[in-house]
Design an enzyme around this catalytic site. Structure first.
Site: not given
Ligand code: MEV
Length: 437
Positions: A85, A279, A295, A392
């Site tokens: 990413e 995430k 792992d 991003h």
């Molecule tokens: C993207 O990989 C991760 C985010 O969505 C985490 C978040 O929303 O806190 C930017």
């Protein structure tokens, strides 16, 4: 639909590739070349990778990125991150830089206990089972003495075995809950070998135990396996600074801190936000876990279970403002190793561990927790201010340009153009079209 293939694992690598090409690509040589172009010309190195898994036909590259300037417990770290990413390494580096002159990150390991269970069926008198367990417990310990030998030399080994009555949750269900110290090894093989040996010993001891013969059926081993839920292998990391130090302007800093805390509160309340919030944390955690040959599936499963320990899935991080002090922290379970497994085999893993000053498992737990915290800090910082898309898409621009097969010159021009213009797929297509016209 093609016919099932038999004996695939026994075929040579070339035969496997030919079968794939015949079956899925009409014998397309281009398809074969895709696989071949990722082979390493160093045949020894290629063999090493082929030996990591069954049926390997090629290698699958992921970028090995570097996030420098992480000050952790007053020591400077350069963190290796394996992730596809585009914005993750940039976000980590920004967060590292942000905290560098504010005391950096702090981290502490609470405990490093790992665990595994022998899951039993038993429908007889409970007292009989508990008496039996007390009688044979020393023999269960003895049975793993050979397996434990090396681990004991390093100060680890089997710590305890406890019989737990879980029949209230599932009729006839009991378990031997075993705890381990595996020092700097992740220890999965060690733990599973111990568990299977203990299970066999238990079954053997059942055979001659009179009360079972008289009163009830002996316990039956259903399965024995380590647990990837490791809340006793816990690490905490945190940052803190006066609210006023967060931004140049004191009013902006206050609003930022309040919005930041609110964002974490929302992740603590609403599962839909919590999952995405966590995430983002795992973007940092997994990238370092993969780079160091650990792992990541075990870590993922354990961390998300920990996020649900109250009964509701919630944020792994906490943010507070108290007495004008901003504090942001994370607490996660991490079973990691810095010896054994891939750590001594994969050249890139060895390289990654060297970058991290050859850490102990405890030090690696701290580094990984910091990477998760930094990632979450960067994400929330963007989300409550500019939004994430600006940064991003800037990072994603190169992917779009590569899709358009842009030349180096075109790329350079595009990067310059999009410093001041908003990046989108269509804007990039339009820009390249104009350049080429
Ligand atoms: C993207 O990989 C991760 C985010 O969505 C985490 C978040 O929303 O806190 C930017």
């Amino acid at each position: 639909m093609h016919k099932p293939v038999s004996g695939f694992s026994k075929m040579s690598k070339q035969d496997k590739i030919d079968w794939l090409a015949r079956t899925y690509f009409s014998n397309n040589t281009e398809a074969i070349n895709i696989l071949r172009q990722y082979w390493n010309s160093d045949t020894k190195l290629q063999q090493l990778h082929d030996d990591f898994t069954e049926n390997a036909v090629s290698n699958y590259y992921l970028p090995f990125g570097i996030a420098p300037n992480f000050l952790i417990n007053d020591r400077l770290y350069t963190i290796p991150m394996v992730i596809e990413e585009s914005s993750v390494v940039a976000a980590a580096s920004n967060a590292a830089k942000f905290w560098l002159n504010k005391g950096g990150f702090h981290a502490e390991v609470f405990s490093t206990e790992k665990n595994g269970q022998i899951h039993l069926d038993y429908f007889g008198e409970k007292n009989v089972l508990f008496d039996f367990f007390q009688t044979i417990k020393p023999r269960l310990f003895d049975s793993v003495s050979e397996i434990e030998k090396n681990m004991k030399k390093r100060g680890g080994g089997l710590k305890d075995i406890e019989l737990i009555d879980s029949s209230g949750s599932l009729d006839g269900y009991f378990q031997l809950h075993c705890t381990f110290n595996t020092r700097d090894a992740m220890g999965a093989n060690f733990i599973n070998s111990c568990l299977e040996t203990i299970a066999t010993t238990l079954e053997e001891e059942c055979l001659g135990y009179e009360p079972f013969l008289k009163n009830s059926q002996p316990p039956k081993v259903v399965l024995s396996i380590l647990s990837n839920y490791v809340p006793e292998c816990l690490v905490k990391a945190w940052v803190s600074c006066p609210v006023s130090a967060l931004l140049k302007d004191a009013t902006d800093a206050k609003v930022f801190a309040q919005d930041f805390v609110r964002a974490v509160e929302i992740a603590n309340t609403e599962i839909r936000r919590a999952v995405t919030h966590n995430k983002g944390i795992m973007n940092g955690v997994d990238a370092v876990v993969v780079a160091t040959g650990n792992d990541f599936r075990a870590v993922e499963a354990g961390v998300h279970a920990y996020a649900s320990r109250s009964g509701a899935y919630a944020s792994l991080t906490k943010a507070t403002i108290e007495n004008e002090e901003f504090r942001f922290s994370i607490e996660i379970p991490l079973a990691l190793g810095t010896v054994g497994g891939l750590t001594s085999l994969h050249p890139m893993v060895k390289f990654a561990l060297q970058l991290l000053h050859k850490p102990s498992a405890e030090e690696l737990m701290q580094i990984v927790a910091v990477a998760g915290l930094a990632q979450n800090f960067a994400a929330i910082r963007s989300l409550v201010t500019t939004g994430i898309q600006k940064g991003h898409m800037k990072m994603h621009l190169m992917n779009i340009l590569n899709q358009l097969e842009a030349t180096s010159e075109e790329k350079e021009k595009a990067v310059r153009h999009f410093v001041k213009n908003t990046v989108s797929h269509s804007a990039a297509v339009e820009f390249i079209k104009k350049l080429r016209a």
